[in-house]
Structure formats: C-alpha cells, structure tokens
Design a protein around this motif. Structure first.
Motif, PDB file in Angstrom:
ATOM      1  N   LEU A   9     -27.759  -3.222   6.486  1.00 39.68           N
ATOM      2  CA  LEU A   9     -26.093  -3.071   6.022  1.00 39.68           C
ATOM      3  C   LEU A   9     -25.346  -2.947   7.479  1.00 39.68           C
ATOM      4  O   LEU A   9     -25.750  -2.041   8.301  1.00 39.68           O
ATOM      5  CB  LEU A   9     -25.830  -1.642   5.236  1.00 39.68           C
ATOM      6  N   MET A  10     -24.363  -3.774   7.541  1.00 36.09           N
ATOM      7  CA  MET A  10     -23.618  -3.933   8.843  1.00 36.09           C
ATOM      8  C   MET A  10     -22.250  -3.637   8.227  1.00 36.09           C
ATOM      9  O   MET A  10     -21.577  -4.120   7.346  1.00 36.09           O
ATOM     10  CB  MET A  10     -23.691  -5.262   9.291  1.00 36.09           C
ATOM     11  N   GLY A  11     -21.666  -2.401   9.138  1.00 31.47           N
ATOM     12  CA  GLY A  11     -20.139  -2.046   8.978  1.00 31.47           C
ATOM     13  C   GLY A  11     -19.487  -2.381  10.075  1.00 31.47           C
ATOM     14  O   GLY A  11     -19.768  -2.482  11.128  1.00 31.47           O
ATOM     15  N   VAL A  12     -18.163  -3.122   9.928  1.00 29.88           N
ATOM     16  CA  VAL A  12     -17.056  -3.330  10.733  1.00 29.88           C
ATOM     17  C   VAL A  12     -15.676  -2.873  10.459  1.00 29.88           C
ATOM     18  O   VAL A  12     -15.525  -2.719   9.104  1.00 29.88           O
ATOM     19  CB  VAL A  12     -17.065  -4.899  10.759  1.00 29.88           C
ATOM     20  N   GLY A  69     -25.270   8.407   8.516  1.00 28.95           N
ATOM     21  CA  GLY A  69     -26.397   7.586   8.524  1.00 28.95           C
ATOM     22  C   GLY A  69     -26.403   6.340   9.293  1.00 28.95           C
ATOM     23  O   GLY A  69     -27.468   5.595   9.325  1.00 28.95           O
ATOM     24  N   PHE A  70     -25.360   5.956   9.847  1.00 31.77           N
ATOM     25  CA  PHE A  70     -25.231   4.548  10.481  1.00 31.77           C
ATOM     26  C   PHE A  70     -25.364   4.755  12.049  1.00 31.77           C
ATOM     27  O   PHE A  70     -25.088   5.606  12.437  1.00 31.77           O
ATOM     28  CB  PHE A  70     -23.868   3.888  10.273  1.00 31.77           C
ATOM     29  N   THR A  71     -25.839   3.985  12.526  1.00 34.58           N
ATOM     30  CA  THR A  71     -25.931   3.635  13.876  1.00 34.58           C
ATOM     31  C   THR A  71     -24.739   2.841  14.624  1.00 34.58           C
ATOM     32  O   THR A  71     -24.828   1.834  14.332  1.00 34.58           O
ATOM     33  CB  THR A  71     -27.242   3.116  14.439  1.00 34.58           C
ATOM     34  N   GLN A  72     -23.972   3.322  15.595  1.00 35.05           N
ATOM     35  CA  GLN A  72     -23.001   2.628  16.057  1.00 35.05           C
ATOM     36  C   GLN A  72     -23.364   1.419  17.086  1.00 35.05           C
ATOM     37  O   GLN A  72     -24.540   1.824  17.960  1.00 35.05           O
ATOM     38  CB  GLN A  72     -21.954   3.472  16.812  1.00 35.05           C
ATOM     39  N   VAL A  73     -22.908   0.290  17.070  1.00 35.42           N
ATOM     40  CA  VAL A  73     -23.247  -0.848  17.727  1.00 35.42           C
ATOM     41  C   VAL A  73     -22.091  -1.208  18.951  1.00 35.42           C
ATOM     42  O   VAL A  73     -22.273  -0.911  19.854  1.00 35.42           O
ATOM     43  CB  VAL A  73     -23.560  -1.833  17.073  1.00 35.42           C
ATOM     44  N   SER A 122     -18.410  -1.479  15.116  1.00 36.91           N
ATOM     45  CA  SER A 122     -19.356  -2.058  14.184  1.00 36.91           C
ATOM     46  C   SER A 122     -20.458  -0.899  14.129  1.00 36.91           C
ATOM     47  O   SER A 122     -20.681  -0.159  15.127  1.00 36.91           O
ATOM     48  CB  SER A 122     -19.772  -3.318  14.612  1.00 36.91           C
ATOM     49  N   GLU A 123     -21.390  -0.804  13.193  1.00 40.14           N
ATOM     50  CA  GLU A 123     -22.585  -0.068  12.722  1.00 40.14           C
ATOM     51  C   GLU A 123     -23.469  -0.822  12.005  1.00 40.14           C
ATOM     52  O   GLU A 123     -23.278  -1.842  11.558  1.00 40.14           O
ATOM     53  CB  GLU A 123     -21.941   1.067  12.320  1.00 40.14           C
ATOM     54  N   TYR A 124     -24.750  -0.228  11.830  1.00 37.38           N
ATOM     55  CA  TYR A 124     -25.634  -0.741  11.021  1.00 37.38           C
ATOM     56  C   TYR A 124     -26.723   0.519  10.420  1.00 37.38           C
ATOM     57  O   TYR A 124     -26.578   1.564  10.994  1.00 37.38           O
ATOM     58  CB  TYR A 124     -26.555  -1.819  11.685  1.00 37.38           C
ATOM     59  N   LEU A 125     -27.171   0.279   9.341  1.00 42.31           N
ATOM     60  CA  LEU A 125     -27.758   1.281   8.547  1.00 42.31           C
ATOM     61  C   LEU A 125     -29.027   0.374   7.844  1.00 42.31           C
ATOM     62  O   LEU A 125     -28.851  -0.675   7.112  1.00 42.31           O
ATOM     63  CB  LEU A 125     -27.036   1.764   7.555  1.00 42.31           C
ATOM     64  N   SER A 153     -25.935   2.492  -4.127  1.00 45.34           N
ATOM     65  CA  SER A 153     -24.594   2.504  -3.743  1.00 45.34           C
ATOM     66  C   SER A 153     -24.397   2.783  -2.301  1.00 45.34           C
ATOM     67  O   SER A 153     -24.491   3.938  -2.103  1.00 45.34           O
ATOM     68  CB  SER A 153     -23.554   2.898  -4.870  1.00 45.34           C
ATOM     69  N   GLN A 154     -23.651   2.080  -1.492  1.00 42.90           N
ATOM     70  CA  GLN A 154     -23.279   2.402  -0.231  1.00 42.90           C
ATOM     71  C   GLN A 154     -22.031   1.618   0.086  1.00 42.90           C
ATOM     72  O   GLN A 154     -22.084   0.236  -0.086  1.00 42.90           O
ATOM     73  CB  GLN A 154     -24.617   2.029   0.702  1.00 42.90           C
ATOM     74  N   ALA A 155     -21.263   2.142   1.043  1.00 45.50           N
ATOM     75  CA  ALA A 155     -19.988   1.517   1.690  1.00 45.50           C
ATOM     76  C   ALA A 155     -20.281   1.373   3.368  1.00 45.50           C
ATOM     77  O   ALA A 155     -21.195   2.434   3.729  1.00 45.50           O
ATOM     78  CB  ALA A 155     -19.104   2.233   1.353  1.00 45.50           C
ATOM     79  N   GLY A 156     -19.774   0.832   4.196  1.00 46.12           N
ATOM     80  CA  GLY A 156     -19.396   0.860   5.234  1.00 46.12           C
ATOM     81  C   GLY A 156     -18.537   1.782   5.684  1.00 46.12           C
ATOM     82  O   GLY A 156     -17.270   1.498   5.215  1.00 46.12           O
TER      83      GLY A 156
END
Length: 217
Positions: free
Chosen positions: A143-146, A160-164, A172-175, A182-185
């Motif tokens: 899962l990529m969050g921006v 739970g996300f790792t920042q990139v 941005s981040e990923y998990l 169910s999961q949101a960025g």
C-alpha cells in the motif's frame, strides 16, 4: 510478496511537464505508481508516461476549490532507466509528483485498487489526513500513501506506514499489509492545511499493461 524498491519526487514551477527520474534502473516486472498535484483547477493533466509508455490515470482530477491531483500506475516496466513524465495542456503555476517502484524480487507486480480525496481542514489529529479506505483483494499487498498539502505543511506517516518521501510539498509512505483488510493512506499533519491524499495497492500477479480486459465466458 511485493516490496518497496525506490522512490522519486519533484516540484517545478510554470512548466507544461514535470519529470521524476528514478536514481537506479527499474527491475523487470515491477510496477510504478504515484500521484501528481497541481496548483489550479483549470489546467488539465493530459497524460503520465513511465519509460515512455502511457500510464493509467486514477481519479483525474481529484480537486479542492483551487488545487488538483490525480493518481497513476503502470505495470510491467523493464530493467532500464525509468522516468515518470506528467504533461498538462496549460502550464500550472506549480506542479508536484511522487512515485514509487514496487518490485517482487524479480517477479511480477500488478495494480489492485486505489482511493483519493481532498480534505479542506482535516486538522492535526493522528491519522487525520486520509485518502479514504480501500480493501485489498488479497493478503500481503503493498500500500502506497501520498499526501500533498496546499501550502507546504509537514506531516508524519500514518500508523503502521514507513515514510519514504519527506518534504513539505510531497509526502509518501508504504505499508506491506498482512491480512487483507480495510485500510487508508493516512498522515498526521504538523499544522492545519488542506490536503489531497492517495492510497494505491499492488500485489503479485500476472502483469497487465494498460486497462484489464473484460472476459466473458
């Protein structure tokens, strides 16, 4: 299992195109995903290319009253230098881009699903900046969050996300999710601002270039 390989971000002013060039060659079979932001609602994002190939645009545009953004992905990159190029019909005053390469140890990666939304004033609560939720199709998806803030506010990655990428203009981040749920960025903003936020999900699977065809039996 899909994994994070590398990321790229950029910010430019008053140009018809914005480019994000990865620092290393991509891996054969990887997917590239991300989002583009621009500083008005009148310019049209015409295309995004990855290694010269047309990417699929997602939610183009997702906008506030004054800013716009869109997601994108491309499956099946080759083992070569890789640039992401977004092109507008009219140059916006400012544009930003964030992209991730999602690999699988030399295997193949496919896009699953996404969500994206504008929030005018989500506040500074934990995980208050959010893309809205998705439910991945299978376990162990990437899962990529921006997140793009309207005026350049810093934020920290969601639970739970790792920042990139860590910039006041593009985060941005990923998990790697275990069991599909169910999961949101999400992000936590340092101060109040408007945000446009995305989450894109990727899994292992058969590589598909472009839109998936419908199959009728």
């Amino acid at each position: 299992m899909p994994s994070h390989v590398q990321s790229v971000g950029n910010r430019v002013f008053g140009t018809l195109t914005i480019t994000g060039a990865f620092g290393s060659d991509t891996l054969a079979g990887s997917a590239v995903g991300g989002a583009v932001w621009w500083s008005n609602i009148t310019s049209v994002l015409q295309s995004v290319t990855v290694q010269g190939n047309t990417a699929i645009l997602l939610g183009n545009p997702t906008a506030s009253a004054t800013k716009s953004a869109a997601g994108f992905y491309y499956e099946g990159v080759t083992a070569a230098a890789c640039s992401i190029i977004a092109t507008f019909d009219v140059a916006p005053g400012e544009s930003r881009i964030a992209g991730h390469e999602v690999g699988s140890g030399g295997g193949i990666v496919r896009f699953d699903t996404f969500a994206g939304q504008n929030q005018n004033a989500p506040g500074t609560g934990v995980d208050a900046v959010t893309s809205g939720a998705i439910t991945p199709a299978v376990n162990n998806e990437y899962l990529m969050g921006v997140a793009f803030s309207a005026s350049g506010v810093n934020c920290t990655p969601g639970t739970g996300f790792t920042q990139v990428l860590d910039s006041t203009t593009r985060e941005s981040e990923y998990l790697i999710q275990g069991a599909a749920a169910s999961q949101a960025g999400t992000f936590t903003a340092a101060s109040g601002d408007a945000w446009i936020t995305w989450v894109l999900a990727f899994s292992e699977g058969t590589p598909i270039t472009g839109l998936r065809p419908a199959i009728c039996l």
